[in-house]
Structure formats: C-alpha cells, structure tokens
Scaffold this active site. Structure first.
Site, short mmCIF file in Angstrom:
data_model
loop_
_atom_site.label_atom_id
_atom_site.label_comp_id
_atom_site.label_asym_id
_atom_site.label_seq_id
_atom_site.Cartn_x
_atom_site.Cartn_y
_atom_site.Cartn_z
CD GLU A 133 22.56 19.98 23.13
OE1 GLU A 133 22.97 19.21 22.23
OE2 GLU A 133 21.96 21.04 22.88
CD GLU A 153 18.11 23.42 22.35
OE1 GLU A 153 19.17 23.88 22.82
OE2 GLU A 153 17.19 22.99 23.06
#
Ligand code: 1HE
Length: 262
Positions: free
Chosen positions: A136, A116
């Site tokens: 995640e 990210e």
C-alpha cells in the site's frame, strides 16, 4: 458442499467431514481480492452449514493473494473508498468473530489485503515460499481491510511502519519468528497441515471454540479487572456445560487422551 447461496467463481468450496475448505480460485490474477470475492467470503461465512465446525482457507496458484484488486480501486472516489473499506471491515470481522475457527494456509505472496485477510483468521500455516508485504505504501494508498488494527497486535506498530514505509518484505522464516504464522511447513505440505489442525479444532467443544474466538481476544484488550470478571464468567459457562463434564469424566476414567509431546 450445499451452500445456500451461490459463490463467485473466484471461490471454491470442498467438504472434508466437519471441515470446509474454502479456496481462493483466481490464480490468473494472483487471487487479487475484487468486490465479488470479498462479498463471496461474506456469503460463505454467513451461510455455513451447522455441520461445519472449522474452515481451512487456502489459495490456488503460486501466490496466496496479491491483495486488493487494484483495477477496481482506481475508479473509486473518496466516499466510495470509505464504503469499500467498511465492507472489508464487515466481512473480515464476520470471519474473525464468526461461528467457527479458520485456519489459513499461505504460500507465495501474502500481501496487502491478502495479509489483512489472513490476519483476520485464527491460525496461520505458512509454506516456506510465503512472503509478506504491505505494498500500500508504494501504491500511494493505505491499508483498508483492518490491517492497521490487526497487524500491530501481531507484529507491533513499528514493524508495520517499516513494511509500509520501506516496502520491505518478510520471508516465511521471519514471519514465523514474528508471529505472522503459527506453523511453518515445506512447500506443498500446507493444506495437509491446515486440514490436520482444522480437524483437531473441529473436535473441541463448541463452547471452548466460542470462548477462544470471542471472549479471549476481548479479554486481552480489556483492563485487568474487567478481564478477570469476563474470564470467570466464561470459565463458569464452559465448565457448567454437559460437554465439559463428559470430557473431564472421560479423562478421570482413563478414556481420554493424555497431554503428551510427540
Ligand atoms: C493484479 C494484482 C492486483 C496481480 N490487482 N490485478 N497489491 C499489490 O500491490 C501487489 C501487486 N501484485 C504483484 O506485485 C504481483 O502481481 C505478484 C508479486 C503478486 C505476482 O507476480 P507475478 O509475476 O506472479 O504475476 P503478475 O504478472 O504481476 O500478475 C498476473 C496478473 O494478475 C496480471 O494481470 P494480466 O491481465 O496482465 O495477466 C496482473 O495485473 C494481475 N494482478 N496483482 C489487480 N493486486 C482493502 S485495502 C488493501 C490494499 C491493498 O491490498 S494494496 C496492495 C495491492
């Protein structure tokens, strides 16, 4: 480099002329991004000296970043979790829509929040050891650092679904083909390539860099009519600038570089 505010020890800064090199320096934890590091990134970009025209973001150790520091996440409740994610959004937006372009040099794991972070920067150089994942999914959480906004724009929603649902990884060559990286280099060559690119970027007119960082991505997300309008305004501002006149005159007087392919 004289940075006005103190950075955490997980971040190191060096200066090479108009380029600042910011290094994630927590290799013992695989550059996992704890709160201190994320806030340190914010401080770094908020206090960049005016003489810095481009930044290279690199990382120590064998991995670029293992993403969110999971040891900090486990103590968060829902409300704190929302606030935590919003801090990442603020900091990464500050990078993406900041003053100077950022070139990221990636190697080893570029995963979760590390991906990210890289996605919030403008140019990505991957060494062949780089690999990408969004763990995640396997950790029972979701992206929180703007990944669901930025990554589908880079690789598409369905590829991001695959990464999250199946725990798939993409290697450096696959990442290059998909657009996760712009440049693919041999192991150990990333920093030199990143610096070469950042030095070149630093020689652009600041107005061009502003237009590319701030106007271009917004135009790309607008309807056509608004996009054309914003483009003509940005084009007029850029060409009306003394720097543009100087550069165009230099070309016409045969003092500027030609566009050639090496
Ligand atoms: C960590 C972290 C971490 C390592 N948070 N401490 N990210 C992940 O799910 C990725 C988790 N990490 C890994 O899969 C592996 O660590 C790596 C593949 C990146 C590297 O493996 P390796 O064998 O080189 O290192 P290691 O032995 O696993 O880790 C070294 C140390 O770093 C170890 O601590 P130690 O005290 O036992 O030495 C690890 O616990 C520690 N470490 N990764 C905390 N991530 C805003 S939302 C974003 C959401 C996410 O990013 S989720 C993805 C989380």
């Amino acid at each position: 480099m004289a940075q006005r505010q103190k950075l955490p020890k997980s971040l190191k800064v060096e200066r090479r002329g108009a380029v600042a090199i910011l290094t994630l320096a927590r290799p013992e934890k695989r550059n996992a991004l704890n709160d201190a590091t994320v806030l340190g990134l914010e401080t770094f970009f908020a206090t960049l000296p005016a003489s810095v025209k481009a930044v290279v973001l690199a990382a120590q150790g064998t991995h670029f970043s293992a993403g969110l520091d999971l040891s900090e996440l486990k103590i968060l409740g829902t409300e704190d979790g929302i606030e935590h994610s919003r801090v990442w959004h603020r900091v990464f937006d500050r990078i993406e829509f900041g003053r100077v372009p950022v070139v990221t040099v990636m190697h080893g794991a570029v995963v979760g929040g590390g991906l990210e972070l890289a996605a919030a920067t403008h140019i990505r150089v991957a060494e062949r050891s780089a690999y990408y994942a969004l763990p995640e999914g396997s950790r029972g959480i979701f992206v929180g650092g703007g990944g669901s906004v930025r990554l589908p724009r880079l690789i598409g929603v369905t590829r991001m679904m695959d990464l999250m649902l199946t725990g798939r990884t993409y290697g450096a060559e696959e990442g290059q083909a998909l657009g996760l990286s712009h440049y693919l280099v041999e192991p150990g060559d990333g920093l030199a390539k990143g610096l070469e690119l950042a030095k070149r970027i630093a020689t652009n007119s600041p107005t061009t860099n502003f237009a590319v960082m701030h106007a271009l991505p917004r135009i790309a997300e607008q309807d056509r009519a608004s996009g054309y309008l914003m483009e003509s305004m940005m084009a007029a501002i850029a060409q009306g600038n003394d720097e543009a006149k100087k550069r165009i005159t230099a070309f016409l007087e045969k003092r500027a570089a030609k566009v050639t392919r090496k």
